[in-house]
Design an enzyme around this catalytic site. Structure first.
Site, PDB file in Angstrom:
ATOM      1  N   HIS A  56       0.947  -1.263   0.050  1.00 47.42           N
ATOM      2  CA  HIS A  56      -0.117   0.135  -0.003  1.00 47.42           C
ATOM      3  C   HIS A  56       0.977   1.291  -0.001  1.00 47.42           C
ATOM      4  O   HIS A  56       1.897   1.307   0.769  1.00 47.42           O
ATOM      5  CB  HIS A  56      -1.119   0.238   1.175  1.00 47.42           C
ATOM      6  CG  HIS A  56      -1.647   1.211   1.359  1.00 47.42           C
ATOM      7  ND1 HIS A  56      -1.302   2.237   2.635  1.00 47.42           N
ATOM      8  CD2 HIS A  56      -2.655   1.811   0.760  1.00 47.42           C
ATOM      9  CE1 HIS A  56      -2.357   3.087   2.263  1.00 47.42           C
ATOM     10  NE2 HIS A  56      -2.911   2.955   1.308  1.00 47.42           N
ATOM     11  N   ASN A  57       0.544   2.337  -0.709  1.00 51.45           N
ATOM     12  CA  ASN A  57       1.416   3.605  -0.736  1.00 51.45           C
ATOM     13  C   ASN A  57       2.611   3.126  -1.069  1.00 51.45           C
ATOM     14  O   ASN A  57       3.675   3.681  -0.313  1.00 51.45           O
ATOM     15  CB  ASN A  57       1.175   4.532   0.438  1.00 51.45           C
ATOM     16  CG  ASN A  57      -0.257   5.008   0.632  1.00 51.45           C
ATOM     17  OD1 ASN A  57      -0.943   5.089  -0.442  1.00 51.45           O
ATOM     18  ND2 ASN A  57      -0.343   5.684   1.738  1.00 51.45           N
ATOM     19  N   GLU A  85       1.165  -0.285  -5.417  1.00 56.26           N
ATOM     20  CA  GLU A  85       0.058   0.754  -5.799  1.00 56.26           C
ATOM     21  C   GLU A  85       0.943   2.289  -6.132  1.00 56.26           C
ATOM     22  O   GLU A  85       2.054   2.530  -5.738  1.00 56.26           O
ATOM     23  CB  GLU A  85      -0.472   1.229  -4.531  1.00 56.26           C
ATOM     24  CG  GLU A  85      -1.790   2.362  -4.540  1.00 56.26           C
ATOM     25  CD  GLU A  85      -2.173   2.526  -3.322  1.00 56.26           C
ATOM     26  OE1 GLU A  85      -3.463   3.015  -3.387  1.00 56.26           O
ATOM     27  OE2 GLU A  85      -1.606   2.469  -2.219  1.00 56.26           O
ATOM     28  N   ASP A  89      -0.246   6.275  -6.844  1.00 57.39           N
ATOM     29  CA  ASP A  89      -1.198   7.239  -6.720  1.00 57.39           C
ATOM     30  C   ASP A  89      -0.962   8.336  -7.540  1.00 57.39           C
ATOM     31  O   ASP A  89       0.008   8.877  -7.600  1.00 57.39           O
ATOM     32  CB  ASP A  89      -1.126   7.835  -5.290  1.00 57.39           C
ATOM     33  CG  ASP A  89      -1.709   6.826  -4.197  1.00 57.39           C
ATOM     34  OD1 ASP A  89      -2.100   5.449  -4.546  1.00 57.39           O
ATOM     35  OD2 ASP A  89      -1.924   7.260  -2.966  1.00 57.39           O
ATOM     36  N   HIS A 148       1.072  11.036  -2.125  1.00 56.17           N
ATOM     37  CA  HIS A 148       0.092  10.981  -1.429  1.00 56.17           C
ATOM     38  C   HIS A 148      -0.737  12.402  -1.300  1.00 56.17           C
ATOM     39  O   HIS A 148      -0.612  13.197  -0.728  1.00 56.17           O
ATOM     40  CB  HIS A 148       0.150  10.295   0.180  1.00 56.17           C
ATOM     41  CG  HIS A 148      -1.038   9.997   0.807  1.00 56.17           C
ATOM     42  ND1 HIS A 148      -1.538  10.281   1.941  1.00 56.17           N
ATOM     43  CD2 HIS A 148      -1.810   8.686   0.380  1.00 56.17           C
ATOM     44  CE1 HIS A 148      -2.504   9.485   2.200  1.00 56.17           C
ATOM     45  NE2 HIS A 148      -2.682   8.446   1.487  1.00 56.17           N
ATOM     46  N   GLU A 165      -4.431   4.348  -8.258  1.00 58.66           N
ATOM     47  CA  GLU A 165      -5.176   5.142  -7.600  1.00 58.66           C
ATOM     48  C   GLU A 165      -5.196   6.666  -8.534  1.00 58.66           C
ATOM     49  O   GLU A 165      -4.283   7.169  -8.247  1.00 58.66           O
ATOM     50  CB  GLU A 165      -5.088   5.406  -6.443  1.00 58.66           C
ATOM     51  CG  GLU A 165      -6.273   6.080  -5.524  1.00 58.66           C
ATOM     52  CD  GLU A 165      -5.891   6.509  -4.182  1.00 58.66           C
ATOM     53  OE1 GLU A 165      -6.433   7.575  -3.676  1.00 58.66           O
ATOM     54  OE2 GLU A 165      -5.197   5.758  -3.515  1.00 58.66           O
TER      55      GLU A 165
END
Length: 755
Positions: free
Chosen positions: A302-303, A332, A334, A347, A381
């Site tokens: 994640h991230n 991931e 973003d 983020h 994302e």
């Protein structure tokens, strides 16, 4: 390298400081200091360095590429979570010499066998204790050494061992005398007793006697005879003690015998990989890799771009490299609109730094299949406008090339997902190995105006309004988030991982297809697992689910992944940059199966016709609980946690079981006062494991403290199904998941059916 070199240590464009580096005479340590630091200096082990990169092969060195030529620059990449060391040499020749030298030393350290590692380790202790560097060690230095080695020994006994080792009667120990001292110091009564139980002459184990130990105590089965000879050949030292890595005086005291094994050889075997609690066969690729993707757990991040917390942390390409090298199979990205028409990764709505999307894709292209050949999923994302989405699509196609899967195998979407190894039913000869799959929204002509991201991890609160549906039905349409236009070019790159909102299990069963995947917050997923566990397991037999941490985890902490694995969730995403219990469990599960990042789910979780509820495992038709008994016998060379002189750990051992709710359990030993070198417990911890196929076993060593929280010393986590029975060593890992040299627990494991 031994003569030393002065390099510029670089942390940023504005931070460049001169440091003097040299290789110590032991060939094991690199020493360095600032010219302004007086007597202060630092050291690191060559074995702590994983790889050396030459040139502008880090973000820091890329940032100063206009100042320093590539042939002056190199990067030392350390194991675990320690940051890189970026250096600039005065000349290209000096940089090349250090790069070549470090690579040779790293390779030599990697290829050392057990005897060589022990010899190096003993010599390292000698050099640490020999403060005046005269090649000798007096008794005062020996006493300090014992404190350094984490043991508080009676002074009279220590002097007795010192005198016994001082064969030259010079009141000091030379290196070979120190080896004898070390041998006496590390004599282990518990190993000697096991040896004596089988050695008829009390001196050596015949091949037949060793075979008896392997069969009766170690439960090695029909291969015991062949294994006995292999162990003698590998671990019984040579007669002369000549050659690299042998401990001369120890070996000189032994006789070489092809048909028998000495106590020293037996102890080497017990401390080796063959004597490990982790089944060596499970270190290889041993599972069926031809099942649909939905039948596997995937190591997932994640991230992934973050090195630190998700509010102010640094975004870095290095974070992707570290995750991929650890076998991560879902990363991931973003994505947000950036300047000059180039998308950036960070983020959103926070103070985290930004990196270019194209650089992220280039890094993934280089490292995607270093640790595993099996398919990698890129979880997008997407917060970009349609123009920069088109830029993203162009970068993905150009940089990833043939590795990017852009069409279904065989030309059409199947009834079930293809497999990691082969294409799946009807797809003979087609393979997902070496392929990169996109997870993102995929739209039709009628739905080009839709949400481009299927999750909202930047939300300030992880509240019910951000959850995506329930077990019973779709979310309230009035709460639908604002929509953005979707790029056709980016949408067309999505094949087997089409992101959709979760509208409940009944809706999914009636309307969803195998290539659709939902992302759920941890709170939503945990609620579903508890309230509708059997439905969740059945859903995950057919489709992929991705779970992500709560938006409240601003320091990038993690949730317990086991709860979601219990429900069959495949992509349970964790913050890889954050060490702790949760990452220990992740590493423990995925260290098996060659560390490829894929672990086959138990058979009762792979069929929609079977009913398994993690809340009621006893209702399984093939319910077969196990009794686990672990005798914690002793510990060896446990590391210090407080570096103050004279500080000695008071170790205790705790064994923890993670699995279905009924299997959660912890038992611990008493603590041993002032002995981290060779503590002995001889205490037995007992457990009942209701679903052994899902259970993980975690060994934890802590420094007992009556006034405050215990300090962490080391841990090791493994699947219950990968545990070997018999007398085994548990080789401890640091908080970062890296090996602690020679630190272990000696245990006796017994597993039986629960009657």
């Amino acid at each position: 390298m031994k003569a030393g070199s002065t390099f510029r240590k670089v942390k940023s464009r504005s931070w460049k400081k001169q440091r003097h580096f040299r290789l110590l005479d032991d060939g094991l340590n690199i020493w360095y200091k600032s010219r302004w630091a007086g007597r202060g200096h630092s050291t690191f082990l060559v074995s702590d360095v994983e790889v050396v990169r030459q040139g502008h092969q880090s973000e820091v060195l890329q940032s100063i590429a206009d100042e320093y030529a590539a042939d002056l620059c190199f990067t030392l990449v350390f194991r675990g979570r320690q940051g890189n060391l970026d250096l600039v040499a005065e000349t290209a020749g000096e940089a090349a010499a250090w790069v070549q030298g470090m690579r040779r030393l790293i390779l030599k350290a990697k290829n050392m066998d057990a005897k060589e590692r022990l010899d190096r380790w003993v010599c390292d202790w000698f050099n640490k204790a020999d403060k005046n560097k005269d090649g000798r060690m007096n008794f005062k230095e020996v006493r300090k050494l014992l404190k350094m080695m984490n043991v508080d020994m009676n002074e009279d006994h220590a002097f007795y061992l010192f005198t016994m080792a001082d064969k030259s009667e010079s009141s000091s120990l030379e290196i070979e005398e120190f080896v004898l001292f070390y041998k006496m110091l590390t004599q282990r009564d518990e190993v000697w007793k096991l040896f004596q139980d089988y050695a008829s002459d009390g001196e050596r184990l015949s091949r037949g006697e060793l075979e008896s130990i392997l069969r009766q105590e170690q439960h090695e089965g029909d291969g015991s005879a062949k294994l006995a000879q292999e162990l003698i050949d590998h671990y019984e030292p040579s007669e002369t003690g000549e050659g690299p890595g042998t401990t001369r005086l120890v070996i000189a005291l032994m006789e070489r015998s092809q048909g028998s094994m000495s106590l020293d050889g037996f102890q080497l075997y017990l401390c080796s990989r063959e004597g490990s609690v982790f089944d060596g066969a499970h270190r290889d690729l041993y599972q069926d890799m031809g099942q649909p993707l939905s039948h596997y757990f995937l190591s997932s991040s994640h991230n992934t771009y973050l090195l630190e917390d998700q509010l102010r942390g640094q975004s870095s390409l290095e974070a992707y490299i570290q995750a991929l090298k650890r076998g991560c199979r879902c990363v991931e990205i973003d994505c947000w609109d950036g300047p000059d028409g180039e998308p950036v990764v960070y983020h959103g709505h926070t103070l985290t730094t930004k990196i270019l999307f194209r650089d992220v894709v280039a890094t993934i292209s280089e490292y995607a299949f270093k640790a595993s050949d099996f398919p990698l999923i890129l979880s997008l994302e997407n917060h970009c406008g349609v123009e920069q989405q088109r830029v993203m699509a162009r970068h993905l196609e150009k940089i990833l090339g043939a590795a990017l899967l852009k069409a279904p195998l065989g030309g059409q979407l199947p009834e079930q997902l293809p497999s990691p190894q082969a294409g799946g039913p009807g797809l003979t000869g087609l393979d997902l190995k070496g392929k990169i799959l996109m997870k993102a929204k995929k739209v039709s002509d009628e739905t080009l105006n839709d949400e481009v991201s299927d999750e909202d991890e930047t939300a300030a609160l992880d509240s019910p309004s951000t959850d995506q549906g329930s077990a019973d039905g779709p979310p309230d349409p009035s709460k639908k988030k604002s929509t953005s236009k979707m790029s056709r070019e980016l949408s067309d790159l999505v094949v087997y991982c089409k992101s959709v909102h979760f509208h409940g299990f009944q809706h999914a069963q009636l309307h969803s297809r195998c290539h659709e995947i939902s992302s759920l917050s941890e709170s939503k997923a945990r609620k579903l697992a508890k309230e509708a566990g059997a439905d969740f397991v059945r859903h995950n037999a057919r489709q992929l689910s991705r779970i992500y941490p709560s938006g409240l985890r601003t320091v990038s902490s993690n949730y317990n992944p086991q709860e979601l694995w219990n429900a069959g969730c495949q992509i349970v995403a964790l913050n890889f940059q954050t060490a702790g219990l949760e990452m220990d469990l992740n590493d423990g599960l995925f260290n098996q199966n060659a560390g490829c990042g894929y672990v086959l789910k138990p058979v009762f979780m792979r069929s929609g016709d079977l009913t398994f509820d993690p809340e009621t495992p006893q209702e399984r038709s093939d319910y077969a609980p196990r009794r686990l008994s672990i005798q914690v016998i002793s510990g060896q060379q446990l590391p210090k946690v407080n570096q103050k002189e004279g500080s000695i750990v008071d170790p205790l051992v705790r064994v923890e079981i993670y699995g279905v709710p009924q299997d959660l359990a912890k038992e611990e030993t008493s603590h041993i006062q002032n002995n981290g070198f060779n503590p002995v417990w001889n205490e037995t911890l007992n457990f009942v494991v209701h679903t052994p196929e899902l259970a993980l076993v975690r060994f934890v060593v802590e420094d007992h403290d009556t006034a405050s929280r215990n300090d962490f010393v080391g841990q090791f986590t493994l699947p219950f199904a990968s545990m070997r029975t018999g007398y085994r060593h548990v080789h401890l890992l640091s908080k970062d998941g890296t090996s602690i040299p020679h630190a272990s627990l000696f245990v006796n494991v017994s597993i039986s059916a629960l009657t």
